[in-house]
Design an enzyme around this catalytic site. Sequence first.
Site, mmCIF file in Angstrom:
data_model
loop_
_atom_site.group_PDB
_atom_site.id
_atom_site.type_symbol
_atom_site.label_atom_id
_atom_site.label_comp_id
_atom_site.label_asym_id
_atom_site.label_seq_id
_atom_site.Cartn_x
_atom_site.Cartn_y
_atom_site.Cartn_z
ATOM 1 N N HIS A 1 0.183 -1.718 -0.131
ATOM 2 C CA HIS A 1 0.340 -0.017 0.065
ATOM 3 C C HIS A 1 1.018 1.540 0.000
ATOM 4 O O HIS A 1 1.778 1.202 0.419
ATOM 5 C CB HIS A 1 -0.948 0.003 1.647
ATOM 6 C CG HIS A 1 -0.199 0.151 2.347
ATOM 7 N ND1 HIS A 1 0.233 -0.525 3.036
ATOM 8 C CD2 HIS A 1 0.451 1.025 3.375
ATOM 9 C CE1 HIS A 1 0.833 -0.663 4.116
ATOM 10 N NE2 HIS A 1 0.661 0.595 4.523
ATOM 11 N N HIS B 1 3.985 7.427 3.950
ATOM 12 C CA HIS B 1 4.959 6.248 3.908
ATOM 13 C C HIS B 1 4.341 5.365 2.417
ATOM 14 O O HIS B 1 3.258 4.872 2.244
ATOM 15 C CB HIS B 1 5.223 5.165 5.001
ATOM 16 C CG HIS B 1 4.237 3.982 5.730
ATOM 17 N ND1 HIS B 1 2.849 4.899 6.053
ATOM 18 C CD2 HIS B 1 3.625 3.088 5.287
ATOM 19 C CE1 HIS B 1 1.706 4.171 7.203
ATOM 20 N NE2 HIS B 1 2.367 2.190 6.440
ATOM 21 N N GLU C 1 7.947 1.164 4.414
ATOM 22 C CA GLU C 1 7.355 -0.036 5.400
ATOM 23 C C GLU C 1 7.755 -1.437 5.095
ATOM 24 O O GLU C 1 7.776 -1.260 3.750
ATOM 25 C CB GLU C 1 5.628 0.356 6.329
ATOM 26 C CG GLU C 1 5.377 -0.978 7.405
ATOM 27 C CD GLU C 1 3.330 -1.104 7.198
ATOM 28 O OE1 GLU C 1 2.753 0.218 6.744
ATOM 29 O OE2 GLU C 1 3.022 -1.496 7.933
#
Lengths: 134, 134
Positions: free
Chosen positions: A7, A79, A130
Amino acid sequence: MIGRLNHVAIAVPDLGAATSLYRDTLGAKVSAPVDQPEHGVTTVFIELPNTKIELLGQLGDGSPIARFLERNPDGGIHHICYEVDDILAARDRLTVAGARVLGPGEPRIGAHGKPVLFLHPKDFNGTLVELEQA
Amino acid sequence: MIGRLNHVAIAVPDLGAATSLYRDTLGAKVSAPVDQPEHGVTTVFIELPNTKIELLGQLGDGSPIARFLERNPDGGIHHICYEVDDILAARDRLTVAGARVLGPGEPRIGAHGKPVLFLHPKDFNGTLVELEQA
């Protein structure tokens, strides 16, 4: 090592307005908001055919996105999340290469119920990365 | 209306170092750099299983990423690109909804040889959005 883009997370000042923007103006499929008190955010997922956009709204006073929203009052991309098969092997490879893992260095359970780590933006072209074990 | 996430673009101060980071440290599949003099950038694509990361290096003095890199010397996420089926229909829907298209408002041919438009970040949660006709 890195696999799919899981994502892109966008921090937003007004989650309802951002949800409406993606649903009504951009015509995307949008999930219901979910409070994640252990992460200090409320999440809405924009489901695209090949990946997701994660809208992040602030939840509570100690939200990890509070400072970001102070610096970026309109919101902004917070992020990106890449999937890895083995998060501990990924961490070890990255730290040997000199990259810094944020926090204590052990994976924690992220907003999707899977082990995650965050990498220092200074080591990744100003991008907070991430890693999520797929 | 919006379809696949075509790419996430990351502006970087040193394209060679960023390419090495993604290829060697993150273990991703990386394309050769391509100068795009008409766009003022050199591009490297990181090919993920479901989408692409577009690394943008400055090319020439009038590069459209020059100011971004002045403000973000480590680099950073510059824009995200969503695919649409019909870019003129998308533009008209968005402008009726009050969103601003950057520049003269007509699609131009982007780095992938397809018609693109950019939308004002103030209207999209601080995120520069590119639309590309798929």
